[in-house]
Design a protein around this motif. Structure first.
Motif, PDB file in Angstrom:
ATOM      1  N   PHE A  99      57.126  -2.443 -49.493  1.00  0.00           N
ATOM      2  CA  PHE A  99      55.711  -2.374 -49.893  1.00  0.00           C
ATOM      3  C   PHE A  99      55.053  -1.201 -49.166  1.00  0.00           C
ATOM      4  CE2 PHE A  99      55.797  -7.323 -50.028  1.00  0.00           C
ATOM      5  CZ  PHE A  99      56.493  -7.291 -51.232  1.00  0.00           C
ATOM      6  N   PRO A 100      54.325  -0.346 -49.879  1.00  0.00           N
ATOM      7  CA  PRO A 100      53.664   0.777 -49.190  1.00  0.00           C
ATOM      8  C   PRO A 100      52.638   0.303 -48.155  1.00  0.00           C
ATOM      9  CG  PRO A 100      53.021   0.661 -51.517  1.00  0.00           C
ATOM     10  CD  PRO A 100      54.121  -0.326 -51.332  1.00  0.00           C
ATOM     11  N   GLU A 101      52.131  -0.918 -48.310  1.00  0.00           N
ATOM     12  CA  GLU A 101      51.138  -1.441 -47.355  1.00  0.00           C
ATOM     13  C   GLU A 101      51.760  -1.709 -45.987  1.00  0.00           C
ATOM     14  OE1 GLU A 101      51.780  -2.826 -50.309  1.00  0.00           O
ATOM     15  OE2 GLU A 101      49.970  -2.388 -51.469  1.00  0.00           O
ATOM     16  N   VAL A 102      53.085  -1.974 -45.962  1.00  0.00           N
ATOM     17  CA  VAL A 102      53.749  -2.370 -44.710  1.00  0.00           C
ATOM     18  C   VAL A 102      54.230  -1.119 -43.974  1.00  0.00           C
ATOM     19  CG1 VAL A 102      55.749  -3.584 -43.748  1.00  0.00           C
ATOM     20  CG2 VAL A 102      54.399  -4.629 -45.584  1.00  0.00           C
ATOM     21  N   LYS A 103      53.607  -0.854 -42.815  1.00  0.00           N
ATOM     22  CA  LYS A 103      53.996   0.328 -42.044  1.00  0.00           C
ATOM     23  C   LYS A 103      55.216   0.012 -41.184  1.00  0.00           C
ATOM     24  CE  LYS A 103      50.430   2.431 -43.638  1.00  0.00           C
ATOM     25  NZ  LYS A 103      50.731   2.650 -45.053  1.00  0.00           N
ATOM     26  N   LYS A 104      55.272  -1.201 -40.691  1.00  0.00           N
ATOM     27  CA  LYS A 104      56.336  -1.586 -39.768  1.00  0.00           C
ATOM     28  C   LYS A 104      56.440  -3.116 -39.795  1.00  0.00           C
ATOM     29  CE  LYS A 104      55.910  -0.617 -35.209  1.00  0.00           C
ATOM     30  NZ  LYS A 104      55.650   0.204 -34.039  1.00  0.00           N
ATOM     31  N   ALA A 105      57.631  -3.651 -39.574  1.00  0.00           N
ATOM     32  CA  ALA A 105      57.772  -5.115 -39.515  1.00  0.00           C
ATOM     33  C   ALA A 105      58.957  -5.457 -38.626  1.00  0.00           C
ATOM     34  CB  ALA A 105      57.986  -5.680 -40.922  1.00  0.00           C
ATOM     35  N   SER A 106      58.813  -6.481 -37.805  1.00  0.00           N
ATOM     36  CA  SER A 106      59.932  -6.932 -36.956  1.00  0.00           C
ATOM     37  C   SER A 106      59.969  -8.445 -36.886  1.00  0.00           C
ATOM     38  CB  SER A 106      59.806  -6.452 -35.502  1.00  0.00           C
ATOM     39  OG  SER A 106      58.931  -5.405 -35.348  1.00  0.00           O
ATOM     40  N   PHE A 107      61.166  -8.966 -36.615  1.00  0.00           N
ATOM     41  CA  PHE A 107      61.293 -10.386 -36.304  1.00  0.00           C
ATOM     42  C   PHE A 107      60.549 -10.676 -35.008  1.00  0.00           C
ATOM     43  CE2 PHE A 107      65.783 -10.535 -38.335  1.00  0.00           C
ATOM     44  CZ  PHE A 107      65.231 -10.854 -39.566  1.00  0.00           C
ATOM     45  N   ALA A 108      60.027 -11.890 -34.887  1.00  0.00           N
ATOM     46  CA  ALA A 108      59.480 -12.378 -33.617  1.00  0.00           C
ATOM     47  C   ALA A 108      60.033 -13.794 -33.429  1.00  0.00           C
ATOM     48  CB  ALA A 108      57.952 -12.348 -33.660  1.00  0.00           C
ATOM     49  N   GLY A 109      59.407 -14.594 -32.561  1.00  0.00           N
ATOM     50  CA  GLY A 109      59.791 -15.998 -32.384  1.00  0.00           C
ATOM     51  C   GLY A 109      61.227 -16.188 -31.944  1.00  0.00           C
ATOM     52  N   SER A 110      61.713 -17.420 -32.175  1.00  0.00           N
ATOM     53  CA  SER A 110      63.049 -17.805 -31.710  1.00  0.00           C
ATOM     54  C   SER A 110      64.140 -16.973 -32.382  1.00  0.00           C
ATOM     55  CB  SER A 110      63.284 -19.291 -31.981  1.00  0.00           C
ATOM     56  OG  SER A 110      62.969 -19.588 -33.327  1.00  0.00           O
ATOM     57  N   LEU A 111      63.855 -16.452 -33.594  1.00  0.00           N
ATOM     58  CA  LEU A 111      64.834 -15.629 -34.299  1.00  0.00           C
ATOM     59  C   LEU A 111      65.085 -14.345 -33.509  1.00  0.00           C
ATOM     60  CD1 LEU A 111      66.541 -15.109 -36.748  1.00  0.00           C
ATOM     61  CD2 LEU A 111      64.507 -14.468 -38.026  1.00  0.00           C
ATOM     62  N   ARG A 112      64.032 -13.745 -32.980  1.00  0.00           N
ATOM     63  CA  ARG A 112      64.214 -12.516 -32.194  1.00  0.00           C
ATOM     64  C   ARG A 112      64.848 -12.827 -30.840  1.00  0.00           C
ATOM     65  NH1 ARG A 112      60.164  -8.760 -29.339  1.00  0.00           N
ATOM     66  NH2 ARG A 112      61.381  -6.849 -29.135  1.00  0.00           N
ATOM     67  N   ARG A 113      64.592 -14.022 -30.309  1.00  0.00           N
ATOM     68  CA  ARG A 113      65.183 -14.392 -29.014  1.00  0.00           C
ATOM     69  C   ARG A 113      66.635 -14.843 -29.167  1.00  0.00           C
ATOM     70  NH1 ARG A 113      60.772 -17.626 -28.906  1.00  0.00           N
ATOM     71  NH2 ARG A 113      62.019 -19.462 -28.363  1.00  0.00           N
ATOM     72  N   GLY A 114      67.114 -14.962 -30.407  1.00  0.00           N
ATOM     73  CA  GLY A 114      68.513 -15.314 -30.651  1.00  0.00           C
ATOM     74  C   GLY A 114      68.860 -16.748 -30.301  1.00  0.00           C
ATOM     75  N   LYS A 115      67.905 -17.664 -30.479  1.00  0.00           N
ATOM     76  CA  LYS A 115      68.193 -19.077 -30.199  1.00  0.00           C
ATOM     77  C   LYS A 115      69.191 -19.625 -31.212  1.00  0.00           C
ATOM     78  CE  LYS A 115      65.695 -22.789 -28.808  1.00  0.00           C
ATOM     79  NZ  LYS A 115      64.605 -23.652 -28.481  1.00  0.00           N
ATOM     80  N   ASP A 116      69.992 -20.623 -30.823  1.00  0.00           N
ATOM     81  CA  ASP A 116      71.051 -21.075 -31.735  1.00  0.00           C
ATOM     82  C   ASP A 116      70.524 -21.764 -32.992  1.00  0.00           C
ATOM     83  OD1 ASP A 116      70.323 -23.323 -30.311  1.00  0.00           O
ATOM     84  OD2 ASP A 116      72.280 -23.583 -29.349  1.00  0.00           O
ATOM     85  N   THR A 117      69.332 -22.373 -32.904  1.00  0.00           N
ATOM     86  CA  THR A 117      68.709 -22.906 -34.126  1.00  0.00           C
ATOM     87  C   THR A 117      67.251 -22.449 -34.167  1.00  0.00           C
ATOM     88  OG1 THR A 117      67.993 -24.960 -33.076  1.00  0.00           O
ATOM     89  CG2 THR A 117      70.163 -24.992 -34.141  1.00  0.00           C
ATOM     90  N   ILE A 118      66.707 -22.407 -35.377  1.00  0.00           N
ATOM     91  CA  ILE A 118      65.402 -21.786 -35.610  1.00  0.00           C
ATOM     92  C   ILE A 118      64.507 -22.775 -36.344  1.00  0.00           C
ATOM     93  CG2 ILE A 118      64.290 -19.831 -36.837  1.00  0.00           C
ATOM     94  CD1 ILE A 118      66.220 -18.972 -34.596  1.00  0.00           C
ATOM     95  N   GLY A 119      63.305 -22.998 -35.831  1.00  0.00           N
ATOM     96  CA  GLY A 119      62.369 -23.923 -36.489  1.00  0.00           C
ATOM     97  C   GLY A 119      61.730 -23.275 -37.705  1.00  0.00           C
ATOM     98  N   ASP A 120      61.270 -22.042 -37.539  1.00  0.00           N
ATOM     99  CA  ASP A 120      60.678 -21.297 -38.653  1.00  0.00           C
ATOM    100  C   ASP A 120      60.807 -19.817 -38.338  1.00  0.00           C
ATOM    101  OD1 ASP A 120      58.517 -20.642 -36.846  1.00  0.00           O
ATOM    102  OD2 ASP A 120      57.734 -22.644 -37.278  1.00  0.00           O
ATOM    103  N   ILE A 121      60.579 -18.990 -39.338  1.00  0.00           N
ATOM    104  CA  ILE A 121      60.769 -17.542 -39.178  1.00  0.00           C
ATOM    105  C   ILE A 121      59.422 -16.880 -38.896  1.00  0.00           C
ATOM    106  CG2 ILE A 121      61.473 -15.436 -40.410  1.00  0.00           C
ATOM    107  CD1 ILE A 121      63.524 -17.130 -41.908  1.00  0.00           C
ATOM    108  N   LEU A 466      76.431 -12.988 -33.017  1.00  0.00           N
ATOM    109  CA  LEU A 466      75.883 -14.293 -32.622  1.00  0.00           C
ATOM    110  C   LEU A 466      76.359 -14.661 -31.222  1.00  0.00           C
ATOM    111  CD1 LEU A 466      76.398 -16.479 -35.836  1.00  0.00           C
ATOM    112  CD2 LEU A 466      74.265 -15.542 -34.967  1.00  0.00           C
ATOM    113  N   GLY A 467      77.638 -14.412 -30.972  1.00  0.00           N
ATOM    114  CA  GLY A 467      78.193 -14.705 -29.647  1.00  0.00           C
ATOM    115  C   GLY A 467      77.562 -13.824 -28.577  1.00  0.00           C
ATOM    116  N   ILE A 468      77.286 -12.569 -28.954  1.00  0.00           N
ATOM    117  CA  ILE A 468      76.613 -11.660 -28.009  1.00  0.00           C
ATOM    118  C   ILE A 468      75.238 -12.225 -27.639  1.00  0.00           C
ATOM    119  CG2 ILE A 468      75.549  -9.364 -27.806  1.00  0.00           C
ATOM    120  CD1 ILE A 468      78.463  -9.074 -27.551  1.00  0.00           C
ATOM    121  N   TRP A 469      74.535 -12.776 -28.628  1.00  0.00           N
ATOM    122  CA  TRP A 469      73.222 -13.358 -28.329  1.00  0.00           C
ATOM    123  C   TRP A 469      73.341 -14.511 -27.335  1.00  0.00           C
ATOM    124  CZ3 TRP A 469      72.049 -12.250 -33.958  1.00  0.00           C
ATOM    125  CH2 TRP A 469      71.095 -11.245 -34.074  1.00  0.00           C
ATOM    126  N   VAL A 470      74.336 -15.369 -27.552  1.00  0.00           N
ATOM    127  CA  VAL A 470      74.519 -16.494 -26.626  1.00  0.00           C
ATOM    128  C   VAL A 470      74.730 -15.951 -25.212  1.00  0.00           C
ATOM    129  CG1 VAL A 470      76.000 -18.441 -26.000  1.00  0.00           C
ATOM    130  CG2 VAL A 470      75.478 -18.006 -28.414  1.00  0.00           C
TER     131      VAL A 470
END
Ligand code: DGT
Ligand code: CA
Ligand code: ZN
Length: 502
Positions: A99-121, A466-470
């Protein structure tokens, strides 16, 4: 005639409730009046105590949407596995980055921290104020989206068709760093950043880092600048769980964590000699071309009495060895190592005799039966075998379907360290075994780890990350991880085992 709604009694902090699908100013007023709540914290408490049930104007759908928007409907039994969340999250990032409106976007939350399970994105998005309505319109129309649960100036919460919730936090270039830091969390990490910021003359919250003396928000396009303002070492997201890491960053003691680029090989792989899908040759050539920084792979088919289906029989072993020699000759060096995964039987014996075990370059011993009894004795005995180099998926858990069996880890890690037996971080998405907490304990005991994909097909070699994240969440440096070593160094490790047992 419809009465005019007086919104003046809705506290500022609760105005965002009107961003929630189906929630009108009337309904927010009813919530404030009938529950006597005046801020977000009081509302959160009331929702947690199910007090929304007592407000007649709220439909069950309204209540559900409020709980979802406030992230109060988290169900610990329905967390998504990290791998699925990554695939889903990457698809969304790819989509919105067009989308031209989106200049930049990144993961945040537990997904970015590499937790083994994720509640939401959680996703942080840089988008100009004037473009936010258009972005909402486009997110609503993404093929993945079922509908929008809530949307305001600074956030969008979307429900996907697979019932996963995605939160987009909207920010501008100057506040991207602080927004990403805040929504990466974890909440307990944020709380300790907040108190440290206060000590240093700032205020840190969802709006950013506020300089009390300058009376303005600190502008920062990235997180590094925020860490610099607070005189903290940059802390990788994987370490942002508790308070201790804020202390470490303040004392400049953040470890240099292992990275994927440091990995030199994959040490648990299954081929069509047992339950894998591919020949050794196909797997070897695939890894050789797709992971050019790897120096070796270890083929570890099952030699098992307990498994049904295809396993490596004792008379297959020499034929497989001959095949590996041919493949290595074609590659030009000893790229494929000859390994095996044996069962640890009920009494701690192994499914192959020592005379055969000693013919392998690498032996993994794993528990594949009796998943509910205390398995300490079995693991200790396996570590004592001079030909066992590594314990496979040591805790036996399967995320979402099988609990880890009881083990006295103090005893097992002490034995593993004393006998130079490595412990595996099995990187399959539903295993991640050992988990981050146990890996942290293992390295504190001086145990070496091996990160294995346990690949049964070509695509599964990607599980290495995934193993690297652990490992990173456990604070591992490359020296803790055996497969960041050359094969010559691994031979030295094997020799230290022989010396320890002798
Ligand atoms: P999850 O989704 O359950 O796997 O875990 P997270 O860590 O993604 O947590 P989530 O989605 O509830 O919130 C994302 C981040 O936003 C969280 O890691 C830190 C920040 N955050 C959320 N709520 C609060 C809060 O009440 N206080 C503070 N300080 N930070 C919060
Ligand atoms: Ca989250
Ligand atoms: Zn296994």
């Amino acid at each position: 005639m419809k009465a005019r709604v007086n919104t003046s009694i809705i506290p500022d902090t609760l105005e965002r409730l009107m961003d929630v699908r189906g929630i009108t100013a009337d309904k927010v007023r009813a919530i404030c009046q009938e529950l006597g709540v005046g801020n977000l914290r009081e509302l959160t408490t009331a929702v947690t105590l199910d007090q929304l049930e007592s407000i007649p104007s709220l439909t069950p759908e309204n209540r559900k949407n409020i709980r979802r928007a406030l992230k109060l409907e988290k169900d610990i039994d329905h967390r998504i596995q990290l791998w699925d969340a990554i695939l889903q999250g990457k698809e969304i990032l790819q989509y919105i980055r067009q989308f031209p409106e989106v200049k930049k976007a990144s993961f945040a939350g537990s997904l970015r921290r590499g937790k083994d399970t994720i509640g939401d994105i959680d996703i942080v998005v840089e988008v100009a104020g004037a473009d936010r309505k258009r972005l909402l319109y486009k997110i609503d129309r993404m093929p993945l989206t079922e509908h929008i649960i809530a949307a305001g100036r600074s956030w969008i919460c979307a429900l996907l068709h697979n019932q996963v919730l995605v939160y987009f936090y909207l920010t501008d270039q100057q506040h991207y760093g602080a927004t990403l830091l805040y929504y990466t969390g974890s909440t307990s990490y944020n709380l300790s950043i907040e108190s440290l910021a206060t000590q240093k003359g700032y205020r840190f919250d969802a709006n950013g880092l506020y300089d009390m003396a300058q009376r303005q928000y600190v502008t920062a396009e990235n997180e590094e600048e925020i860490f610099r303002h607070l005189l903290l070492d940059y802390t990788p997201p994987e370490l942002r769980e508790g308070q201790e890491l804020v202390v470490a960053a303040n004392q400049h003691k953040i470890p240099s964590l292992v990275t994927f680029n440091q990995v030199k090989g994959d040490m648990q792989i299954h081929t069509n000699w047992s339950d894998g899908e591919e020949s050794i040759e196909r797997m070897a050539h695939y890894v050789f071309s797709v992971f050019p920084h790897y120096q070796y792979i270890v083929v570890t088919d099952h030699a098992s009495n307990e498994r049904t289906g295809h396993v490596l029989r004792p008379d297959d072993i020499s034929r497989q060895a001959a095949e590996i020699i041919d493949i290595n000759n074609a590659i030009g060096h000893n790229y494929v190592k000859k390994g095996v995964e044996v069962d640890i039987t009920e009494n701690g014996e192994l499914s192959l005799p020592d005379e055969l075990l000693k013919t392998f370059d690498w032996v993994i011993a794993s528990v594949h039966s009796h998943f509910t009894t205390d398995n300490t004795a079995r693991l200790l005995k396996a570590c004592e075998n001079p030909y066992v180099h590594c314990i496979g998926h040591p805790s036996g858990r399967l995320i979402g379907s099988r609990h880890p069996y009881p083990v006295d880890w103090d005893q097992v890690f002490a034995k593993a360290a004393a006998t130079s037996t490595a412990m595996e971080i099995n990187a399959r998405p539903n295993r991640l075994d050992l988990n981050d907490t146990l890996v942290k304990k293992a390295i504190a005991n001086g145990v070496k780890l091996v990160i294995d994909t346990d690949a049964h097909s070509l695509a599964q070699f990607d599980f290495m990350q995934l193993g690297i994240w652990v490992a990173r969440r456990a604070g591992c440096c490359h020296t803790d991880i055996l497969n960041t070593f050359t094969w010559e160094e691994i031979e030295k490790f094997k020799k230290s085992k022989r010396n320890a047992i002798a």
